[in-house]
Design a protein around this motif. Sequence first.
Motif, short mmCIF file in Angstrom:
data_model
loop_
_atom_site.label_atom_id
_atom_site.label_comp_id
_atom_site.label_asym_id
_atom_site.label_seq_id
_atom_site.Cartn_x
_atom_site.Cartn_y
_atom_site.Cartn_z
N LYS A 76 0.93 -1.19 -0.05
CA LYS A 76 -0.11 -0.12 -0.04
C LYS A 76 0.79 1.28 0.13
N VAL A 77 0.83 2.07 -1.29
CA VAL A 77 1.63 3.15 -1.10
C VAL A 77 0.93 4.38 -0.99
N LEU A 78 1.53 5.38 -0.34
CA LEU A 78 0.89 6.65 0.00
C LEU A 78 1.65 7.60 -0.72
N ILE A 79 0.80 8.58 -1.62
CA ILE A 79 1.36 9.55 -2.37
C ILE A 79 0.83 10.84 -2.08
N ASP A 80 1.50 11.82 -2.09
CA ASP A 80 1.41 13.14 -1.79
C ASP A 80 1.49 14.33 -3.06
N TYR A 81 1.15 15.43 -2.79
CA TYR A 81 1.27 16.47 -3.91
C TYR A 81 2.70 16.83 -4.26
N PRO A 82 2.64 17.01 -5.46
CA PRO A 82 4.04 17.47 -5.97
C PRO A 82 4.55 18.73 -5.43
N SER A 83 6.03 18.89 -5.49
CA SER A 83 6.55 20.24 -5.07
C SER A 83 6.11 21.46 -5.94
N GLU A 84 6.28 22.48 -5.63
CA GLU A 84 6.21 23.63 -6.70
C GLU A 84 6.78 23.56 -7.81
N GLU A 85 8.22 22.97 -7.92
CA GLU A 85 8.97 22.96 -9.21
C GLU A 85 8.25 21.88 -10.11
N GLU A 86 8.02 20.60 -9.40
CA GLU A 86 7.34 19.63 -10.04
C GLU A 86 6.20 20.00 -10.73
#
Length: 338
Positions: A176-186
């Motif tokens: 189970k993988v948790l993913i978050d928002y990208p950085s501003e640069e990304e």
Amino acid sequence: MEDKATQGLDTASLMEKVLYEVKRVVVGQDHFLERVMVAILAQGHLLVEGVPGLAKTLTVNTLARTVRGSFKRIQFTPDLLPADLIGTRMYNQKSGEFSTVLGPVFTNLLLADEINRAPAKVQSALLEVMQERQVTIAGETHKVPSPFLVMATQNPIETEGTYPLPEAQVDRFMMKVLIDYPSEEEEFVIASRVTGVATQVAAVASIEQLRDIQAECRRVYVDPGIMQYAVKVVSATRRPDRYGLGDMARYMTFGASPRATINLIEGSRALAFLRGRSYVLPEDLIDLVPDVLRHRLVLSYEALSDGLTADQLIMRILKAIPAPDRPLDTHVRVEATA
């Protein structure tokens, strides 16, 4: 030995090309992409939790195109039926006979989008195909294509109209993988790519080559000490008192099953393979422990009331159980070729 080394270099180069093509479209999410590759190589399934718009569907679709595999997406809704997933028997009025219509699970890469929006009977329709790689319709068994990967997504910010996944269903997911928002640069790069000229993805591998890579990944050497470490970590979730963690017993109603141990070993083998090694190091296994265990721990009400998460309990287990020494490179290579 030279042929094996050459084959290893060719395989590593091919995997790099696949990742390069995916990252031409998908920005950031390195941890997520690595876990997707681990799941494919280890022939496991992935449960992904993240808010909408984080390229979950795009990642699987792009990956399918790079390996010339088939891709299908199922949007789970409360009115979905098991037959909508696995298929059903249809009556042909002209011939007067029944024929089998296969469902969307017959694919290489299956995206089960927002899987917790369908009731338990629909979720359970995936039990057989995830474990046995086959579907039974009206007493007839039908094999799904190989390789076969299910990636299911959950939206953590909404609970209305959702159904919790049964424990038996959750246990069939390797990670189970948790993913978050990208950085501003990304996010700037994402906006530039989406609003600019569409990127064309090249098919750099075939399904046959992917099967060969999976078979080669199975030959990665795992030291018995690392296997024993995986057994201890999983066992500590069931009997924490044996490892000096007696105070944790009140926080866990159920621990992880033996399938977690198998997934840890297979996953660390795939991760070592991705990192260009023919043997597993303790850090490979330790990196995967949170992803493999977090969805398998059933926390008690006391843990929830104290604000504890599965990841926090897993970190306590890893601190309490010392990792084995790094196996010697020479010893590993001798064992692997014995």
